[in-house]
Design an enzyme around this catalytic site. Structure first.
Site, short mmCIF file in Angstrom:
data_model
loop_
_atom_site.label_atom_id
_atom_site.label_comp_id
_atom_site.label_asym_id
_atom_site.label_seq_id
_atom_site.Cartn_x
_atom_site.Cartn_y
_atom_site.Cartn_z
N LYS A 221 -4.43 3.98 -12.26
CA LYS A 221 -3.24 3.96 -13.13
C LYS A 221 -3.52 4.07 -14.62
O LYS A 221 -2.99 4.98 -15.28
CB LYS A 221 -2.42 2.70 -12.84
N GLN B 277 -6.49 0.88 -7.44
CA GLN B 277 -5.68 0.34 -8.53
C GLN B 277 -6.14 0.94 -9.87
O GLN B 277 -5.37 0.99 -10.82
CB GLN B 277 -5.81 -1.19 -8.55
N ASN C 99 0.82 -1.22 0.00
CA ASN C 99 0.00 0.00 0.00
C ASN C 99 0.85 1.27 0.00
O ASN C 99 0.60 2.20 -0.76
CB ASN C 99 -0.94 0.01 1.21
N SER D 185 -6.90 13.07 -48.34
CA SER D 185 -8.13 12.29 -48.38
C SER D 185 -7.96 11.14 -49.35
O SER D 185 -7.27 11.27 -50.36
CB SER D 185 -9.28 13.20 -48.83
N ASN E 218 -5.84 18.16 -45.06
CA ASN E 218 -6.65 18.30 -43.85
C ASN E 218 -5.82 18.56 -42.58
O ASN E 218 -4.72 18.03 -42.45
CB ASN E 218 -7.48 17.02 -43.63
N THR F 52 -15.44 38.66 -31.65
CA THR F 52 -16.30 38.24 -30.54
C THR F 52 -17.53 37.65 -31.21
O THR F 52 -17.93 38.11 -32.30
CB THR F 52 -16.72 39.41 -29.62
N GLU G 15 -7.20 18.53 -35.28
CA GLU G 15 -8.48 17.90 -34.94
C GLU G 15 -8.29 16.80 -33.90
O GLU G 15 -9.12 16.64 -32.99
CB GLU G 15 -9.14 17.33 -36.20
N1 ARG Z 1 -1.73 -3.22 -7.53
C1 ARG Z 1 -2.11 -2.58 -6.36
C2 ARG Z 1 -2.56 -1.14 -6.68
O1 ARG Z 1 -2.28 -0.71 -7.72
C3 ARG Z 1 -0.99 -2.55 -5.38
C4 ARG Z 1 -1.39 -2.43 -3.95
C5 ARG Z 1 -1.94 -3.73 -3.47
N2 ARG Z 1 -2.36 -3.64 -2.13
C6 ARG Z 1 -3.27 -4.48 -1.62
N3 ARG Z 1 -3.60 -4.27 -0.39
N4 ARG Z 1 -3.85 -5.38 -2.34
O2 ARG Z 1 -3.19 -0.49 -5.92
#
Ligand code: ARG
Length: 460
Positions: A325, A322, A110, A277, A285, A155, A290
């Protein structure tokens, strides 16, 4: 399936559960940060006498070996491991034996993942800052070259008053300066080290949290262990600032798309930054602009995603986190790419000065200046506004501009008009008179460009 936590289980994890739970496919990006954090932790464990110096050195060597082997393509991070942390620990034990089993003393995944994410975001902030500085430098150089390139200011998408190209893009200069400032602010607030928070309640080992914080370049340790493993505010702040960068890039892109259109023809994008195109041979383009505009939605989505993930989870760590990410990685990758490509597009585009100028002449962008002229001749502004309104109507009827009218025609609408009206409403005058700071006039622009020159020189 290599897991760190088999002891209390009597059955193998279901394969689908394992796959659902695993994060290795995306957190393998953290390899560098994970090893950096582990080296700091092992150094501190050794210095504090929690493990022996010999063990600490063996761990550090092993960790360095893992990193260089992965970088050299000799070792592969495979889905056999649950996450990057498990991959590193298992490989370390394979390499150095029992000493490797001591690395996780006084640490939990953690605080480990909280650290990795911070280190990763911190590294990325530095890269984003560098890209923003390049973009700012490009805009600054273009501003210096275009203080006398007239264009209409709009404007409501209607021609309003004349400005210059330098002045128009100077607006984006200010926006991206603030964006850069936001990156620095976030860095300041997030630069505290969560390592040592353990699972949630610290540890009973005499960890030296100040030492690991210093080793990793943080200002100091975080002050509450539950907060340390639960905090993702900095990710939210970062995604919010990235969303703002994208919003700015998107507005600028939208303008570039308009300016590059057959109708405006204010600029021409370089061939290297345009696409064709498959059916219409004449097309060139503005796909890059875009796509930058389009990718903005994705980055906003990342922000909404984390805000929503975080809103209902109690303290301390929950697996929901998790989910921070993939969207963050995607947002960061996209923003970096967008700033980079946008800068290239800006550097290579050509200005069509004649078209900008002739467009400024049409559409009554000098009407306010004509009213101001009458004010200087003694007409109250509200009356002058009405007179010029009538004059515009007359011109629309005749299909001409105010400058095209003869003095007799002008005087038939107001006797206050004299020969000097033509100079007063010329493009040059309209722009050159606007010299309060922030305005497009050359004196004001010169001051702003000087301020920006100093600002940029102090950044590097
Ligand atoms: N892969 C987990 C995350 O991204 C890592 C931490 C895992 N901790 C746990 N108590 N399962 O958060």
């Amino acid at each position: 399936m290599a897991q760190l936590w088999g002891g209390r289980f009597t059955k193998e994890t279901d394969k689908a559960v394992y796959d659902f739970n695993a994060s290795i496919s995306f957190d393998k990006r953290f390899l560098k940060q994970d090893i950096q954090g582990s080296i700091a932790h092992a150094t501190m464990l050794g210095n504090s006498g929690i493990i022996t110096k010999k063990e600490s050195e063996a761990i550090i060597d092993g960790l360095k070996g893992i990193l260089s082997d992965v970088e050299a393509g000799k070792l592969e991070i495979t889905s056999e491991y649950e996450d990057v942390h498990s991959f590193v620990e298992a490989n370390l034990i394979d390499r150095i034996g029992d000493a490797g089993k001591k690395l996780h003393t006084g640490r939990s995944r953690n605080d480990q993942v909280a650290l990795d994410m911070r280190l990763y975001c911190r590294d990325e902030i530095s890269e984003i800052k560098a890209l923003l500085i390049n973009l700012l430098t490009s805009i600054h150089e273009k501003m210096k070259e275009t203080t006398d390139v007239y264009m209409p200011g709009f404007t409501h998408m209607q021609k309003a008053q004349p400005v210059t190209f330098a002045h128009h893009i100077g607006a984006y200069m200010e926006m991206f300066k603030r964006d850069l400032g936001r990156m620095c602010d976030i860095y300041e607030r997030m630069n505290y080290c969560p390592l040592g928070a353990g699972a949630l309640a610290g540890t009973t080992y005499p960890l030296n949290r100040e030492e690991t914080a210093t080793l990793l370049g943080f200002y100091g340790p975080t002050l509450n262990s539950m907060d340390s493993v639960s905090d993702r505010d900095y990710v939210i702040e970062l995604l919010s600032a990235l969303s703002t960068i994208m919003m700015h890039l998107s507005r600028f892109s939208e303008e570039i798309i308009c300016w590059n259109s057959n109708e405006y023809r204010f600029i021409e994008l370089d061939d290297a930054y345009s696409t064709g195109s498959s059916i219409m041979p004449q097309k060139k383009n503005p796909d890059i602009a875009e796509l930058v505009r389009g990718k903005t939605g994705r980055v906003y989505g990342a922000l909404m995603s984390i805000l929503t993930t975080m809103k209902g989870i109690p303290l301390a760590y929950n697996k929901d986190m998790q989910e921070d990410k993939e969207v963050t990685f995607d947002a960061i990758d996209n923003v970096k790419n967008c700033i980079y490509l946008f800068t290239g597009m800006l550097n290579t585009m050509k200005l069509n000065k004649e078209n900008m100028e002739s467009s400024t002449m049409k559409g009554f962008a000098n009407a306010t200046d004509a009213a101001d002229y009458l004010v200087r001749k003694g007409t109250p502004f509200r009356d002058a506004h009405g007179i010029i309104g009538k004059l515009v109507l007359y011109c629309i009827d005749k299909g001409c501009s105010i400058d095209d009218l003869s003095l007799t025609e002008l005087q038939s609408i107001s006797p206050s008009f004299e020969e000097d009206i033509y100079e007063a409403i010329s493009l040059k005058e309209c722009v050159e008179k606007r010299n309060t700071i922030g305005a497009p006039g050359p004196e004001a622009m010169k001051k702003v460009i000087e301020i920006n020159e100093k600002y940029l020189s102090e950044l590097s």
